[in-house]
Design an enzyme around this catalytic site. Structure first.
Site, PDB file in Angstrom:
ATOM      1  N   GLY A 146       0.831  -1.204   0.000  1.00  0.00           N
ATOM      2  CA  GLY A 146       0.000   0.000   0.000  1.00  0.00           C
ATOM      3  C   GLY A 146       0.862   1.248   0.000  1.00  0.00           C
ATOM      4  N   ALA A 147       0.258   2.363   0.455  1.00  0.00           N
ATOM      5  CA  ALA A 147       0.946   3.662   0.410  1.00  0.00           C
ATOM      6  C   ALA A 147       1.498   3.893  -0.993  1.00  0.00           C
ATOM      7  CB  ALA A 147       2.056   3.736   1.459  1.00  0.00           C
ATOM      8  N   GLY A 182       6.068   5.120  -8.170  1.00  0.00           N
ATOM      9  CA  GLY A 182       6.852   3.905  -8.428  1.00  0.00           C
ATOM     10  C   GLY A 182       5.961   2.691  -8.578  1.00  0.00           C
ATOM     11  N   HIS A 183       5.041   2.505  -7.616  1.00  0.00           N
ATOM     12  CA  HIS A 183       4.094   1.392  -7.734  1.00  0.00           C
ATOM     13  C   HIS A 183       3.258   1.512  -9.012  1.00  0.00           C
ATOM     14  CE1 HIS A 183       4.451   1.815  -3.199  1.00  0.00           C
ATOM     15  NE2 HIS A 183       4.735   0.543  -3.356  1.00  0.00           N
ATOM     16  N   LYS A 190      14.381  -0.762  -7.188  1.00  0.00           N
ATOM     17  CA  LYS A 190      14.871  -0.099  -5.978  1.00  0.00           C
ATOM     18  C   LYS A 190      15.164  -1.113  -4.879  1.00  0.00           C
ATOM     19  CE  LYS A 190      13.491   2.021  -2.248  1.00  0.00           C
ATOM     20  NZ  LYS A 190      12.323   2.172  -1.458  1.00  0.00           N
ATOM     21  N   SER A 238       7.533   4.726  -0.053  1.00  0.00           N
ATOM     22  CA  SER A 238       6.418   5.063   0.841  1.00  0.00           C
ATOM     23  C   SER A 238       6.923   5.748   2.098  1.00  0.00           C
ATOM     24  CB  SER A 238       5.650   3.799   1.214  1.00  0.00           C
ATOM     25  OG  SER A 238       5.225   3.135   0.053  1.00  0.00           O
TER      26      SER A 238
END
Lengths: 300, 300
Positions: B44-45, B49-50, B164, B201
């Site tokens: 989550g958060a 990038g996600h 990353k 995050s």
């Protein structure tokens, strides 16, 4: 009937056979669920017990895979690994006769290539006791890891195991559920010779005299079950009964365990469902066997 | 866009969407492989990038699943777990906008029900070093176990991870290959803010001043890559250069590692392909970043 050596070949073969089965749907194909794949994981040295698993898989699936792999990581004694009987040609013929479509017989290098670094571990009561205590914690790590790999290699919908390896069944069920491997674990009854001895690949290593002495093992199981049926619920007294039956043949058990069938934690009374499991050496050969005691009634 | 909470719901939803995708084949459906499922595992958060991973999954697959699960078993510090930002409503909207079909947001009890006892461990050099050394061996056990579960829960064909978390990528690739999980691991470039800071995050927890100081981290990466490009191949001198750049912002690294990108074993020269990875606390926030150095040229 095909013999394949790699995971890639196995997946190609199952895919092709499934496509063929779909093409002939409604015709004289197997009675199994449309498109399902069943696997019977074995270490070879096939006997009637394995073949009963193959027949069960045949009844349920469009494609039946028998894997033959003597998994080095689940042996704690190198001598036991070396002594494990191997005869792939015979095994392949028996598997085919029982209904297998594919024998998956990989090399150790295929299953554990250089750099392999992953272990599937089931921890806690179900692996610390019985065989885990006798053979070391790494035994069930070896079992859980190879079973996960075999089920995923075959993309199996159903996987067949014998009740004789009761703790293995508990560990495999736990692992499959915990990781969410999309396969159903099917447990088939222990296969026994006419005289009651549980079938095992190790039985061929028993001398004639030891083969006869070993019958004390199934006798201990059935007499304990009969005692429970007659109202004896105390594990201590049941253990004493089994010890006496084995001692009459100069057999000393490694363990005689009365445990919960799911958690494998010792029970204090066989009023509750109980797995009675034992291990014992007869001559040079280590044998295991078990019986489920339910509500005072036995069930193999 | 659906939010599902259980593995059973997830499998039902992917199956239904795949059937729909097959029904509309050739029409305006996604460009992905016919019938393939992509998963983007997240805690989550969600940030850009996600979302770049979600877009990559969208381009490749008929069905895209984003999992949101703050996995307790990979946190070594309870305070870090508690502080981890959670905002499912926002995350779900962002995932949908980026092209996700399904958000899988299970409870801890769904992923680790009572009696759960299985761990997937990757052992050896790739987990003992870097984050494994800093955060404890159990960190990557937690990662490997939850990723195995998520890939199997989604029956994923493709799974997307950001570069990353370089060591996580190495561990996940190893685990997926070793167990034979039938999914392809797709690694996408590190997503960076315009000033170079790798998106994380955790960045929201940086004060404005620390946010500015933290730029020494990407600066250290690019200056090291430039030094390699200019002919400096000695890890010791490259480490001294990075240490100096970080020290100018009063940042002391937990590690500054020059390692083989596959084995994570330290290299003696950056003539060979090298992963330069670092971890450092900036204020209260622990950040990681890395760059691949290949033949003297950089690649994010």
């Amino acid at each position: 009937m095909r013999v394949v050596r790699t995971v890639a070949e196995l997946r190609a073969a199952t895919k092709e056979l499934l496509a063929g089965a779909a093409g002939s749907a409604g015709s004289s194909g197997p009675t199994g669920s449309a498109g399902s794949i069943g696997i019977v994981p074995t270490m070879g040295a096939l006997h009637e017990g394995h073949l009963s698993l193959v027949r069960a898989a045949r009844a349920d699936n469009a494609v039946v895979v028998v894997s033959i792999f003597v998994n080095p990581t689940q042996f704690n004694e190198p001598a036991d690994l070396d002594a494990y009987p191997r005869n792939e040609e015979r095994d392949t013929r028996l598997a085919a006769d029982a209904g297998a479509d594919i024998v998956f017989a990989p090399s150790a290098a295929e299953m554990y290539p250089e750099g392999f670094a992953t272990t599937v571990s089931v921890t806690g009561s179900i692996t610390e006791t019985l065989e885990g205590a006798s053979r070391g914690a790494s035994h069930f790590d070896g079992v859980a890891t190879i079973v996960a790999k075999l089920l995923l290699a075959a993309l199996a919908d159903n996987a067949y195991f014998g009740a004789k390896d009761a703790q293995q069944v508990v560990v495999v069920k736990r692992m499959v559920a915990d990781l969410g491997i999309p396969a159903r674990v099917v447990v088939c009854p222990t296969s026994r010779d006419a005289d009651g001895l549980a079938r095992s690949s190790r039985n061929v290593r028993l001398s004639a005299a030891d083969r006869s002495r070993a019958l004390a093992i199934p006798r201990a199981l059935t007499e304990v079950a009969a005692a429970v049926g007659a109202g004896e619920f105390d594990p201590q007294r049941l253990r004493a009964l089994a010890t006496e039956i084995l001692a009459a043949e100069q057999i000393e058990a490694e363990y005689l365990a009365f445990v919960d069938p799911e958690s494998l934690v010792p029970v204090t009374s066989t009023h509750q469902p109980t797995l009675f499991a034992l291990a014992a050496r007869v001559g040079e050969v280590r044998l295991i066997d078990n019986i489920e005691l339910r509500d005072g009634a036995e069930s193999a």
